[in-house]
Design a protein around this motif. Sequence first.
Motif, PDB file in Angstrom:
ATOM      1  N   ASN A 164      10.191 -14.466   4.116  1.00 15.32           N
ATOM      2  CA  ASN A 164      11.370 -15.231   3.696  1.00 15.32           C
ATOM      3  C   ASN A 164      12.449 -14.329   3.108  1.00 15.32           C
ATOM      4  OD1 ASN A 164      10.271 -17.731   4.452  1.00 15.32           O
ATOM      5  ND2 ASN A 164       9.124 -17.837   2.547  1.00 15.32           N
ATOM      6  N   SER A 165      12.063 -13.431   2.210  1.00 13.83           N
ATOM      7  CA  SER A 165      13.048 -12.579   1.537  1.00 13.83           C
ATOM      8  C   SER A 165      13.221 -11.228   2.225  1.00 13.83           C
ATOM      9  CB  SER A 165      12.629 -12.333   0.081  1.00 13.83           C
ATOM     10  OG  SER A 165      11.442 -11.550   0.036  1.00 13.83           O
ATOM     11  N   GLY A 166      12.237 -10.813   3.016  1.00 14.77           N
ATOM     12  CA  GLY A 166      12.285  -9.510   3.660  1.00 14.77           C
ATOM     13  C   GLY A 166      11.763  -8.380   2.779  1.00 14.77           C
ATOM     14  N   LYS A 167      11.404  -8.681   1.544  1.00 13.01           N
ATOM     15  CA  LYS A 167      10.892  -7.642   0.642  1.00 13.01           C
ATOM     16  C   LYS A 167       9.541  -7.153   1.157  1.00 13.01           C
ATOM     17  CE  LYS A 167      13.353  -9.082  -3.472  1.00 13.01           C
ATOM     18  NZ  LYS A 167      14.331  -8.034  -3.418  1.00 13.01           N
ATOM     19  N   PHE A 168       9.350  -5.838   1.072  1.00 11.60           N
ATOM     20  CA  PHE A 168       8.110  -5.273   1.588  1.00 11.60           C
ATOM     21  C   PHE A 168       7.624  -4.122   0.718  1.00 11.60           C
ATOM     22  CE2 PHE A 168      11.377  -2.617   3.486  1.00 11.60           C
ATOM     23  CZ  PHE A 168      10.858  -1.338   3.318  1.00 11.60           C
ATOM     24  N   LYS A 169       6.353  -3.804   0.889  1.00  8.74           N
ATOM     25  CA  LYS A 169       5.719  -2.612   0.329  1.00  8.74           C
ATOM     26  C   LYS A 169       4.861  -2.028   1.441  1.00  8.74           C
ATOM     27  CE  LYS A 169       5.378  -4.099  -4.466  1.00  8.74           C
ATOM     28  NZ  LYS A 169       4.479  -4.334  -5.609  1.00  8.74           N
ATOM     29  N   VAL A 170       4.949  -0.724   1.604  1.00 13.76           N
ATOM     30  CA  VAL A 170       4.122  -0.011   2.570  1.00 13.76           C
ATOM     31  C   VAL A 170       3.307   1.009   1.780  1.00 13.76           C
ATOM     32  CG1 VAL A 170       4.123   1.567   4.544  1.00 13.76           C
ATOM     33  CG2 VAL A 170       5.773  -0.303   4.453  1.00 13.76           C
ATOM     34  N   TYR A 171       2.023   1.111   2.102  1.00 15.55           N
ATOM     35  CA  TYR A 171       1.128   1.989   1.363  1.00 15.55           C
ATOM     36  C   TYR A 171       0.615   3.127   2.245  1.00 15.55           C
ATOM     37  CZ  TYR A 171       1.128  -2.123  -1.614  1.00 15.55           C
ATOM     38  OH  TYR A 171       1.518  -3.174  -2.393  1.00 15.55           O
ATOM     39  N   LEU A 172       0.753   4.332   1.733  1.00  9.75           N
ATOM     40  CA  LEU A 172       0.157   5.514   2.341  1.00  9.75           C
ATOM     41  C   LEU A 172      -1.007   5.940   1.457  1.00  9.75           C
ATOM     42  CD1 LEU A 172       3.442   7.509   3.074  1.00  9.75           C
ATOM     43  CD2 LEU A 172       2.070   6.254   4.728  1.00  9.75           C
TER      44      LEU A 172
ATOM     45  N   LEU B 194      -0.798 -21.846  -2.353  1.00 12.44           N
ATOM     46  CA  LEU B 194      -1.270 -20.490  -2.124  1.00 12.44           C
ATOM     47  C   LEU B 194      -0.960 -20.030  -0.710  1.00 12.44           C
ATOM     48  CD1 LEU B 194      -4.695 -20.518  -3.981  1.00 12.44           C
ATOM     49  CD2 LEU B 194      -2.622 -19.304  -4.644  1.00 12.44           C
ATOM     50  N   THR B 195      -1.080 -20.910   0.262  1.00  6.86           N
ATOM     51  CA  THR B 195      -0.806 -20.551   1.654  1.00  6.86           C
ATOM     52  C   THR B 195       0.678 -20.304   1.862  1.00  6.86           C
ATOM     53  OG1 THR B 195      -2.681 -21.862   2.384  1.00  6.86           O
ATOM     54  CG2 THR B 195      -1.055 -21.275   4.049  1.00  6.86           C
ATOM     55  N   VAL B 196       1.522 -21.199   1.392  1.00  4.59           N
ATOM     56  CA  VAL B 196       2.966 -21.051   1.571  1.00  4.59           C
ATOM     57  C   VAL B 196       3.512 -19.931   0.700  1.00  4.59           C
ATOM     58  CG1 VAL B 196       5.189 -22.205   1.241  1.00  4.59           C
ATOM     59  CG2 VAL B 196       3.299 -23.430   2.285  1.00  4.59           C
ATOM     60  N   GLY B 197       3.007 -19.805  -0.515  1.00  2.76           N
ATOM     61  CA  GLY B 197       3.506 -18.792  -1.437  1.00  2.76           C
ATOM     62  C   GLY B 197       3.039 -17.392  -1.107  1.00  2.76           C
ATOM     63  N   SER B 198       2.034 -17.280  -0.290  1.00  2.00           N
ATOM     64  CA  SER B 198       1.520 -15.963   0.056  1.00  2.00           C
ATOM     65  C   SER B 198       2.503 -15.251   0.960  1.00  2.00           C
ATOM     66  CB  SER B 198       0.173 -16.097   0.763  1.00  2.00           C
ATOM     67  OG  SER B 198      -0.255 -14.840   1.209  1.00  2.00           O
ATOM     68  N   SER B 199       2.870 -14.026   0.588  1.00  2.00           N
ATOM     69  CA  SER B 199       3.823 -13.257   1.380  1.00  2.00           C
ATOM     70  C   SER B 199       3.187 -12.660   2.621  1.00  2.00           C
ATOM     71  CB  SER B 199       4.394 -12.130   0.529  1.00  2.00           C
ATOM     72  OG  SER B 199       5.068 -12.677  -0.559  1.00  2.00           O
TER      73      SER B 199
ATOM     74  N   TYR C 186      14.698  19.492   8.300  1.00  7.80           N
ATOM     75  CA  TYR C 186      14.758  18.462   7.276  1.00  7.80           C
ATOM     76  C   TYR C 186      13.417  18.413   6.555  1.00  7.80           C
ATOM     77  CZ  TYR C 186      18.823  16.599   9.761  1.00  7.80           C
ATOM     78  OH  TYR C 186      20.046  16.444  10.357  1.00  7.80           O
ATOM     79  N   ASP C 187      13.420  18.550   5.248  1.00  5.32           N
ATOM     80  CA  ASP C 187      12.213  18.357   4.454  1.00  5.32           C
ATOM     81  C   ASP C 187      12.205  16.910   3.996  1.00  5.32           C
ATOM     82  OD1 ASP C 187      11.389  21.025   4.631  1.00  5.32           O
ATOM     83  OD2 ASP C 187      12.592  21.602   2.897  1.00  5.32           O
ATOM     84  N   LEU C 188      11.141  16.192   4.323  1.00  7.80           N
ATOM     85  CA  LEU C 188      11.024  14.777   3.969  1.00  7.80           C
ATOM     86  C   LEU C 188       9.829  14.568   3.061  1.00  7.80           C
ATOM     87  CD1 LEU C 188      11.697  13.525   7.541  1.00  7.80           C
ATOM     88  CD2 LEU C 188      13.120  12.970   5.587  1.00  7.80           C
ATOM     89  N   LYS C 189       9.970  13.613   2.147  1.00  9.51           N
ATOM     90  CA  LYS C 189       8.885  13.278   1.244  1.00  9.51           C
ATOM     91  C   LYS C 189       8.783  11.757   1.143  1.00  9.51           C
ATOM     92  CE  LYS C 189       8.854  15.662  -2.476  1.00  9.51           C
ATOM     93  NZ  LYS C 189       9.173  16.161  -3.824  1.00  9.51           N
ATOM     94  N   TYR C 190       7.580  11.238   1.372  1.00  5.92           N
ATOM     95  CA  TYR C 190       7.289   9.814   1.246  1.00  5.92           C
ATOM     96  C   TYR C 190       6.333   9.639   0.078  1.00  5.92           C
ATOM     97  CZ  TYR C 190       9.102   8.922   5.985  1.00  5.92           C
ATOM     98  OH  TYR C 190       9.895   8.808   7.099  1.00  5.92           O
ATOM     99  N   LYS C 191       6.677   8.775  -0.860  1.00 13.35           N
ATOM    100  CA  LYS C 191       5.738   8.453  -1.937  1.00 13.35           C
ATOM    101  C   LYS C 191       4.610   7.608  -1.358  1.00 13.35           C
ATOM    102  CE  LYS C 191       8.912   8.773  -5.781  1.00 13.35           C
ATOM    103  NZ  LYS C 191       9.487   8.101  -6.939  1.00 13.35           N
ATOM    104  N   SER C 192       3.539   7.440  -2.118  1.00 19.79           N
ATOM    105  CA  SER C 192       2.393   6.673  -1.614  1.00 19.79           C
ATOM    106  C   SER C 192       2.726   5.187  -1.472  1.00 19.79           C
ATOM    107  CB  SER C 192       1.174   6.869  -2.508  1.00 19.79           C
ATOM    108  OG  SER C 192       1.468   6.475  -3.831  1.00 19.79           O
ATOM    109  N   THR C 193       3.745   4.707  -2.174  1.00 20.23           N
ATOM    110  CA  THR C 193       4.219   3.331  -2.014  1.00 20.23           C
ATOM    111  C   THR C 193       5.715   3.356  -1.724  1.00 20.23           C
ATOM    112  OG1 THR C 193       2.562   2.483  -3.554  1.00 20.23           O
ATOM    113  CG2 THR C 193       4.433   1.048  -3.090  1.00 20.23           C
ATOM    114  N   ILE C 194       6.089   2.728  -0.627  1.00 19.82           N
ATOM    115  CA  ILE C 194       7.482   2.637  -0.212  1.00 19.82           C
ATOM    116  C   ILE C 194       7.872   1.165  -0.297  1.00 19.82           C
ATOM    117  CG2 ILE C 194       9.089   3.019   1.703  1.00 19.82           C
ATOM    118  CD1 ILE C 194       6.728   4.971   2.718  1.00 19.82           C
ATOM    119  N   THR C 195       9.010   0.873  -0.911  1.00 15.19           N
ATOM    120  CA  THR C 195       9.445  -0.515  -1.053  1.00 15.19           C
ATOM    121  C   THR C 195      10.870  -0.673  -0.540  1.00 15.19           C
ATOM    122  OG1 THR C 195      10.315  -0.178  -3.293  1.00 15.19           O
ATOM    123  CG2 THR C 195       7.998  -0.854  -3.107  1.00 15.19           C
TER     124      THR C 195
END
Length: 173
Positions: free
Chosen positions: A59-67, A18-23, A78-87
């Motif tokens: 390790n993989s660099g994969k991410f999720k950011v939450y608004l 669980l410790t190692v597998g946790s991102s 420039y008109d910009l739009k961010y969804k509530s989850t960015i991956t």
Amino acid sequence: MRSVRSISFITAVAVFVLTVGSSTVTEDNALSAYDVLKQYNFPVGILPKGVIGYEINRNSGKFKVYLKETCSFSIEGYDLKYKSTITGTIIQGRIYDLKGISVNVVIFWWNIQEVRRDGDKLQLSVGIASASFSVDEFNESPQCGCGFDCLNGGERKKTTAKKLNRLISLFLD
């Protein structure tokens, strides 16, 4: 006695997995998403203010950011739009497989798919086209709803012909 050892061993292995597998590593919990951007050599301004959380697999660099919610604003035409989850996936100087951020160019919305840092320039790509900007333009995070024009009620300023021509030439050249 043997079953107690087995249970202890299984528990130890489970905790290790669980410790190692946790991102989301413990050190990351103390860092903001903006701090993580800096670690990968990106300015904080590529994310708007108000990030409420994130996950990253170092390790993989994969991410999720939450608004908190979908976020829209205008900056210099420039008109910009961010969804509530960015991956996406982040490595030093490059964010790719990006999903959740789009820009309006003329009359079409384009998904920003990649961001690259090259010295003091950021290159944003929508797949078929890209545009380069100074990193200094991203030193501050814009605010949802009003960008950098929050003192004036967030009203969008009219885009001048010069800005529109710059935008068109950046994405179509």
